[in-house]
Structure formats: C-alpha cells, structure tokens
Design a protein around this motif. Structure first.
Motif, PDB file in Angstrom:
ATOM      1  N   MET A  58       0.841  -1.200   0.000  1.00  0.00           N
ATOM      2  CA  MET A  58       0.000   0.000   0.000  1.00  0.00           C
ATOM      3  C   MET A  58       0.873   1.247   0.000  1.00  0.00           C
ATOM      4  N   PRO A  59       0.418   2.319  -0.650  1.00  0.00           N
ATOM      5  CA  PRO A  59       1.151   3.584  -0.548  1.00  0.00           C
ATOM      6  C   PRO A  59       1.281   3.966   0.928  1.00  0.00           C
ATOM      7  N   PRO A  60       2.440   4.458   1.337  1.00  0.00           N
ATOM      8  CA  PRO A  60       2.667   4.748   2.759  1.00  0.00           C
ATOM      9  C   PRO A  60       1.589   5.602   3.424  1.00  0.00           C
ATOM     10  N   ALA A  61       1.143   6.663   2.779  1.00  0.00           N
ATOM     11  CA  ALA A  61       0.128   7.527   3.393  1.00  0.00           C
ATOM     12  C   ALA A  61      -1.184   6.767   3.596  1.00  0.00           C
ATOM     13  N   ASP A  62      -1.559   5.931   2.627  1.00  0.00           N
ATOM     14  CA  ASP A  62      -2.786   5.134   2.750  1.00  0.00           C
ATOM     15  C   ASP A  62      -2.645   4.111   3.869  1.00  0.00           C
ATOM     16  N   TYR A  63      -1.483   3.461   3.938  1.00  0.00           N
ATOM     17  CA  TYR A  63      -1.233   2.457   4.970  1.00  0.00           C
ATOM     18  C   TYR A  63      -1.361   3.075   6.362  1.00  0.00           C
ATOM     19  N   ALA A  65      -2.927   5.775   7.275  1.00  0.00           N
ATOM     20  CA  ALA A  65      -4.258   6.319   7.546  1.00  0.00           C
ATOM     21  C   ALA A  65      -5.311   5.231   7.746  1.00  0.00           C
ATOM     22  N   ALA A  66      -5.012   3.999   7.343  1.00  0.00           N
ATOM     23  CA  ALA A  66      -6.002   2.920   7.364  1.00  0.00           C
ATOM     24  C   ALA A  66      -5.980   2.155   8.685  1.00  0.00           C
ATOM     25  N   SER A  67      -7.157   1.671   9.060  1.00  0.00           N
ATOM     26  CA  SER A  67      -7.239   0.781  10.207  1.00  0.00           C
ATOM     27  C   SER A  67      -6.808  -0.618   9.774  1.00  0.00           C
ATOM     28  N   TYR A  68      -6.695  -1.512  10.731  1.00  0.00           N
ATOM     29  CA  TYR A  68      -6.271  -2.890  10.462  1.00  0.00           C
ATOM     30  C   TYR A  68      -7.132  -3.546   9.375  1.00  0.00           C
ATOM     31  N   TYR A  69      -8.446  -3.519   9.552  1.00  0.00           N
ATOM     32  CA  TYR A  69      -9.313  -4.184   8.584  1.00  0.00           C
ATOM     33  C   TYR A  69      -9.521  -3.367   7.313  1.00  0.00           C
ATOM     34  N   ARG A  71      -6.996  -2.086   5.852  1.00  0.00           N
ATOM     35  CA  ARG A  71      -5.859  -2.632   5.096  1.00  0.00           C
ATOM     36  C   ARG A  71      -6.228  -3.978   4.490  1.00  0.00           C
ATOM     37  N   TRP A  72      -6.927  -4.795   5.253  1.00  0.00           N
ATOM     38  CA  TRP A  72      -7.368  -6.094   4.729  1.00  0.00           C
ATOM     39  C   TRP A  72      -8.284  -5.889   3.519  1.00  0.00           C
ATOM     40  N   LEU A  73      -9.248  -4.972   3.635  1.00  0.00           N
ATOM     41  CA  LEU A  73     -10.173  -4.720   2.529  1.00  0.00           C
ATOM     42  C   LEU A  73      -9.429  -4.207   1.305  1.00  0.00           C
ATOM     43  N   HIS A  74      -8.468  -3.342   1.517  1.00  0.00           N
ATOM     44  CA  HIS A  74      -7.646  -2.856   0.402  1.00  0.00           C
ATOM     45  C   HIS A  74      -6.937  -4.025  -0.285  1.00  0.00           C
ATOM     46  N   ALA A  75      -6.355  -4.919   0.498  1.00  0.00           N
ATOM     47  CA  ALA A  75      -5.640  -6.065  -0.075  1.00  0.00           C
ATOM     48  C   ALA A  75      -6.577  -6.969  -0.853  1.00  0.00           C
ATOM     49  N   ILE A  76      -7.738  -7.258  -0.292  1.00  0.00           N
ATOM     50  CA  ILE A  76      -8.710  -8.120  -0.978  1.00  0.00           C
ATOM     51  C   ILE A  76      -9.120  -7.493  -2.301  1.00  0.00           C
ATOM     52  N   THR A  77      -9.462  -6.216  -2.269  1.00  0.00           N
ATOM     53  CA  THR A  77      -9.873  -5.516  -3.489  1.00  0.00           C
ATOM     54  C   THR A  77      -8.750  -5.511  -4.523  1.00  0.00           C
ATOM     55  N   THR A  78      -7.543  -5.212  -4.073  1.00  0.00           N
ATOM     56  CA  THR A  78      -6.388  -5.195  -4.977  1.00  0.00           C
ATOM     57  C   THR A  78      -6.193  -6.550  -5.642  1.00  0.00           C
ATOM     58  N   LEU A  79      -6.246  -7.611  -4.853  1.00  0.00           N
ATOM     59  CA  LEU A  79      -6.013  -8.950  -5.402  1.00  0.00           C
ATOM     60  C   LEU A  79      -7.143  -9.384  -6.324  1.00  0.00           C
ATOM     61  N   LEU A  80      -8.391  -9.060  -5.991  1.00  0.00           N
ATOM     62  CA  LEU A  80      -9.506  -9.419  -6.870  1.00  0.00           C
ATOM     63  C   LEU A  80      -9.419  -8.680  -8.201  1.00  0.00           C
TER      64      LEU A  80
END
Length: 102
Positions: A58-63, A65-69, A71-80
């Motif tokens: 994740m881009p550092p600023a996004d990482y 600013a994001a909560s734990y989950y 980040r999980w949602l970002h990863a799931i969306t990115t991978l899908l």
C-alpha cells in the motif's frame, strides 16, 4: 528496501497501545472482511503470501491512515482486481443497503 509496515526502530509513531478490550471486531463490516478473506483463501483465489504483499505494498500515506481491517479490505480488493475477478473501480460506488435501491 523497507516498506511502510516495517517500522521497527523508527521514531515518531508514539507508544504502542497494548490495551486489549477482548473484542475481535469493533464493527460488523470488520467481521465480514475477515470472513471474506478466509473464504477467498480457502477457495484458492489468492494465498496468504499474496494477501500480505498486497497490504505491505500500500502507498505509505494510505497504509498509515487505514485501520487494520481497512488494510485487509484494500488487499482483498487489490487482489480481486489483479486476478480479474473485479474490474478496476467496481467498488468505487458504495452499494445501497438491501431494499433501499429504488
């Protein structure tokens, strides 16, 4: 190359909060993201190494600013998206809750 998640020895992040309220999820959507990840891994859509890499990329600023989950949602969306299960932007517009979409 260090990624933003590797903050060992870095200064300026303040103390680590070690309080544990005993609740695994603080909102229903967090439990859903957890379950979605477990299901997608079990179905072989992606593996845990890919999931972790997506979070750590994740881009550092996004990482930061994001909560734990979040980040999980970002990863799931990115991978899908990366694997062609979602088109880029498919999730940009929030879906209307059941029964509320005219």
């Amino acid at each position: 190359m260090a990624r933003i998640n590797d903050v060992g020895g870095m200064q300026g992040f303040g103390p680590v909060d070690t309080a544990d309220d005993g609740e695994p999820f603080h909102a229903d959507w967090e439990a859903r993201v957890f379950a979605l990840n477990r299901t997608l891994v079990a179905q072989g859509v992606f593996n845990l190494d890919e999931f972790r890499d997506a979070i750590e990329s994740m881009p550092p600023a996004d990482y930061l600013a994001a909560s734990y989950y979040e980040r999980w949602l970002h990863a799931i969306t990115t991978l899908l998206e990366r694997k062609g299960h979602l088109a880029p932007g498919d999730l940009d517009e929030p879906a209307a809750p059941d029964g509320l979409d005219g």
